[in-house]
Design a protein around this motif. Sequence first.
Motif, PDB file in Angstrom:
ATOM      1  N   LEU A  97       1.638  -3.939  24.781  1.00 33.34           N
ATOM      2  CA  LEU A  97       2.936  -3.443  24.312  1.00 33.34           C
ATOM      3  C   LEU A  97       2.731  -2.221  23.419  1.00 33.34           C
ATOM      4  CD1 LEU A  97       6.067  -3.997  23.978  1.00 33.34           C
ATOM      5  CD2 LEU A  97       5.444  -4.891  21.762  1.00 33.34           C
ATOM      6  N   THR A 138       1.926   0.865  25.382  1.00 35.20           N
ATOM      7  CA  THR A 138       3.058   1.227  26.233  1.00 35.20           C
ATOM      8  C   THR A 138       4.151   1.916  25.415  1.00 35.20           C
ATOM      9  OG1 THR A 138       2.579  -0.668  27.637  1.00 35.20           O
ATOM     10  CG2 THR A 138       4.760   0.312  27.841  1.00 35.20           C
ATOM     11  N   LEU A 139       4.440   1.371  24.234  1.00 38.54           N
ATOM     12  CA  LEU A 139       5.477   1.983  23.403  1.00 38.54           C
ATOM     13  C   LEU A 139       5.033   3.362  22.914  1.00 38.54           C
ATOM     14  CD1 LEU A 139       6.890  -1.024  21.373  1.00 38.54           C
ATOM     15  CD2 LEU A 139       7.661  -0.048  23.525  1.00 38.54           C
ATOM     16  N   TYR A 174       3.455  -7.816  28.372  1.00 38.63           N
ATOM     17  CA  TYR A 174       3.452  -8.313  26.992  1.00 38.63           C
ATOM     18  C   TYR A 174       4.575  -9.308  26.765  1.00 38.63           C
ATOM     19  CZ  TYR A 174       4.659  -8.791  22.108  1.00 38.63           C
ATOM     20  OH  TYR A 174       4.987  -9.315  20.894  1.00 38.63           O
ATOM     21  N   SER A 175       5.784  -8.930  27.140  1.00 40.46           N
ATOM     22  CA  SER A 175       6.942  -9.632  26.615  1.00 40.46           C
ATOM     23  C   SER A 175       7.133 -10.992  27.241  1.00 40.46           C
ATOM     24  CB  SER A 175       8.200  -8.787  26.775  1.00 40.46           C
ATOM     25  OG  SER A 175       8.114  -7.709  25.883  1.00 40.46           O
ATOM     26  N   THR A 180      14.564  -4.111  24.983  1.00 39.63           N
ATOM     27  CA  THR A 180      13.515  -3.941  25.981  1.00 39.63           C
ATOM     28  C   THR A 180      13.077  -2.488  26.156  1.00 39.63           C
ATOM     29  OG1 THR A 180      15.271  -3.875  27.599  1.00 39.63           O
ATOM     30  CG2 THR A 180      14.174  -5.972  27.306  1.00 39.63           C
ATOM     31  N   PHE A 195       6.799   0.942  33.714  1.00 35.86           N
ATOM     32  CA  PHE A 195       7.111   0.550  32.335  1.00 35.86           C
ATOM     33  C   PHE A 195       7.497  -0.922  32.286  1.00 35.86           C
ATOM     34  CE2 PHE A 195      10.180  -0.562  29.119  1.00 35.86           C
ATOM     35  CZ  PHE A 195       9.502  -0.205  27.970  1.00 35.86           C
ATOM     36  N   GLN A 196       8.337  -1.333  33.239  1.00 30.79           N
ATOM     37  CA  GLN A 196       8.779  -2.736  33.229  1.00 30.79           C
ATOM     38  C   GLN A 196       7.588  -3.681  33.402  1.00 30.79           C
ATOM     39  OE1 GLN A 196      12.147  -3.607  35.719  1.00 30.79           O
ATOM     40  NE2 GLN A 196      13.063  -1.585  35.367  1.00 30.79           N
ATOM     41  N   PHE A 247       5.771  -3.622  30.078  1.00 27.81           N
ATOM     42  CA  PHE A 247       6.577  -4.262  29.043  1.00 27.81           C
ATOM     43  C   PHE A 247       6.568  -5.774  29.206  1.00 27.81           C
ATOM     44  CE2 PHE A 247      10.431  -6.022  27.257  1.00 27.81           C
ATOM     45  CZ  PHE A 247      10.384  -5.502  25.980  1.00 27.81           C
ATOM     46  N   TRP A 248       6.764  -6.239  30.435  1.00 29.78           N
ATOM     47  CA  TRP A 248       6.833  -7.690  30.625  1.00 29.78           C
ATOM     48  C   TRP A 248       5.459  -8.334  30.634  1.00 29.78           C
ATOM     49  CZ3 TRP A 248      10.914  -9.765  29.036  1.00 29.78           C
ATOM     50  CH2 TRP A 248      12.157  -9.121  29.188  1.00 29.78           C
ATOM     51  N   TRP A 295       4.868 -12.452  34.664  1.00 31.91           N
ATOM     52  CA  TRP A 295       5.769 -11.430  34.117  1.00 31.91           C
ATOM     53  C   TRP A 295       6.720 -10.848  35.171  1.00 31.91           C
ATOM     54  CZ3 TRP A 295       0.836  -9.916  35.683  1.00 31.91           C
ATOM     55  CH2 TRP A 295       0.760  -8.777  36.465  1.00 31.91           C
ATOM     56  N   TYR A 355      13.932  -0.056  28.016  1.00 31.68           N
ATOM     57  CA  TYR A 355      13.687   0.377  29.394  1.00 31.68           C
ATOM     58  C   TYR A 355      13.765   1.888  29.525  1.00 31.68           C
ATOM     59  CZ  TYR A 355      13.550  -4.007  32.067  1.00 31.68           C
ATOM     60  OH  TYR A 355      13.176  -5.209  32.628  1.00 31.68           O
TER      61      TYR A 355
END
Lengths: 575, 205
Positions: A230, A233-234, A266-267, A157, A259-260, A263-264, A315, A159
């Motif tokens: 994503l 963000t990365l 997308y994830s 993840t 960030f979370q 990230f979520w 998310w 984080y």
Amino acid sequence: MTTIDTANKSDIADMPAAGAQGPVDNYLTWTKGAISWIFTLDHKRIGVMYLAGVLISFLIGGLFALIVRTELIAPGATIIEPSTYNLFFTLHGAVMVFLVIIPSIPASLGNFVLPIMLGAKDVAFPRLNLFSFHLWIIGAIFVVLSLLLGGFDTGWTFYTPYSTTTETGGVVPVLFGVFILGFSSIFTGLNFVVTVHKMRPPGMTWFRMPLFLWAIYSTALIQILATPVLAITLMLVGIERAFQIGIFDPAMGGDPVLFQHFFWFYSHPAVYIMILPAMGIISDLIAVHSHRHIFGYRFIAYSSVAIAIFSFLVWGHHMFTSGQSALLNTIFSAITFSVAVPSAIKIFNWLATLYKGSIALNTPMLYALGFIFLFTIGGLTGLYLGTLNTDVHLHDTYFVVAHFHYVMMGSALIGFIGGLHHWWPKMFGRMYNEKLGIIAFTLVFIGFNVTFFTQFMLGSKGMPRRYYDYQPEFEIYHFISTIGSYVMAAGFFLTAYYLLASLFSGKKAPANPWGGRSLEWQCTSPPPHDNFKTTPTVGDCYDFSVVRWSDEEDGYVIDRSKDPEIAPSSAHSGH
Amino acid sequence: MSLSPDSPIADEKQRLQALILGVWLFLITLAMVFATTIVGYVVVRLQLVSANEWKPEGAPGLPWELFVSTLLLLASSGSTHAARSAVCRGASGRKAGGWMALTCALAAGFLFFQALAWSDLIRQELTFGDSLYAWLFFVLTGLHALHVLCGLPPLGIVTGRAFRGAYGPEPTSHAGLTFFAMYWHFLDAVWLVLYLVLLWGSRPG
């Protein structure tokens, strides 16, 4: 390189299934040599290459998992150092998510089957398709590079702020690798959306599409909308790591919880990128192998789209303990429950399809039934995690690990393996050993449940996830779980053995070994280079009344005279 | 030249429609990229403003060059549109090429003034690593400039082809120009949103 593919060969592709035994040219033997594969524009070859890449990654990710499970078989140090353990569980997650499950069904099976199901010669943009495969390879190389540079221990993840401060040297290469893999996934999705919109054959309206195509289509929409989030963000995390300043850094007034959220955003949809195609496969497997018209076609199709839409709105349920406001938590919890509705619609329709069907308990069908069982457990345990007060207790425990393995592995991957068995004869023109298939499924199914059901108990007793060491009272559960993982591994190695063996000594596959009705069963196994000489006309692809067994073919044939909608091979070209 | 020769779609018009849908989907992808960064900007600003830590003491506001570059980019979108209308009307290659040459000049002007804005801010000692105020400004404008830079090679190709009279009035005979125009209008629209966000963000609270 194009000349190889578009070489002017006489078109000997034969459309109808009848007479499929002759020495027909196929896509595997169309041209020879490594270059003709690496730069091919043929969606079937690209699909096969993806399949090889995904299966090799699955082997590597699986070995990492076995190392992690072996370390956990007893408390304290067993085989590896704590820091090495951190690397291995991170690598297991990153490889399995980004290199195995996300590309598994859409990029390999989807690429192979989607254009054939549409009666088309290829996807809308063959060159872009090849480009996304090359991107996938480059992304995979970056992941390997990060291993050589010391790996990464951030968890899959990434984080923040840990990912921007950890000493392991592989973080930046893997971020870049996942960025590239993301674009590979986006371009595949884009290609599929355009193909489904613009290339359906005459007679195939939206609601005549095989349900696998509905699932792949819904998945492709998520890939296009969520993956860029994503990717950027990365990149921001990469910049933050390089310059030690960024919007996720609390020291400068940034917000790691942001960030979370990104990230979520997308994830969580990514979880549906994994599960939706598997649900599509199961819809087709259940109907074909029980030789019965799919029940509630429209409901299954709409529920795929509904899941795709819901996927963008839930998310925050990954962040109930992140300090998110109580109001947001409540809203996310409520929307999370609503995902259960379209999921249950699918399960009930599959069960209704099975009812009074003439069920063939062969390997693909066993995987389909296994999927229904495992997905039901995976889905229902999700409700405990979507409920705020139970989630506070279960968050970051093995309960979560067990839940998402039931969904990502027990459902998405089992669906993939089921689809692989279903289309293997079509892809390679060989039948695998059915007995070994059933034994391997049994090993995988039992091994899976022993491994992960135990982890529900571990988690509800309070064992935190990711830990290297644990209290002695957890030992028995960890021991059982590890033994289960060995049983599962044995099942997968057996699968690898009989599938590879079938390539050399398998019985020749007929055009239609299972009695399928969609278009891929109407061209030879393996399909010819151009799939179909002319664009075929299609009827109801779940109407199995016109499919009958033929001893002469050693497979099923479609009795065209019984179906007024499909004229016998007088398909008109153009559409 | 035939349009996308590898495509399995036989009919040229349908092939063009497939390509246009593909470009739209790609632009949606890029829109999500920019939307994410803008959401990040808004969230961080709101949080920092409430903590009174957003704009550092004495930090410069939005440089005047950005206003000029905004006008230039808007104009370049207009000249691209003019080139495409000229081609659709069946005008000579010189006319369409002329409009595209103007687009090239305006694009160069846009990038020049963006660079000037950056150097102005750096001269006023607003550096990347000092505050999130600066970091976000440079990352957002940099991300957009990167996409403009990526548009330059296609811009060059399209301009050359326009001058040679390679584009005809039929939609299938000027597809390249259409795709470029879609991308360029998109970057224009993104910049307008970005400019307004930066304008709002340049206030201390």
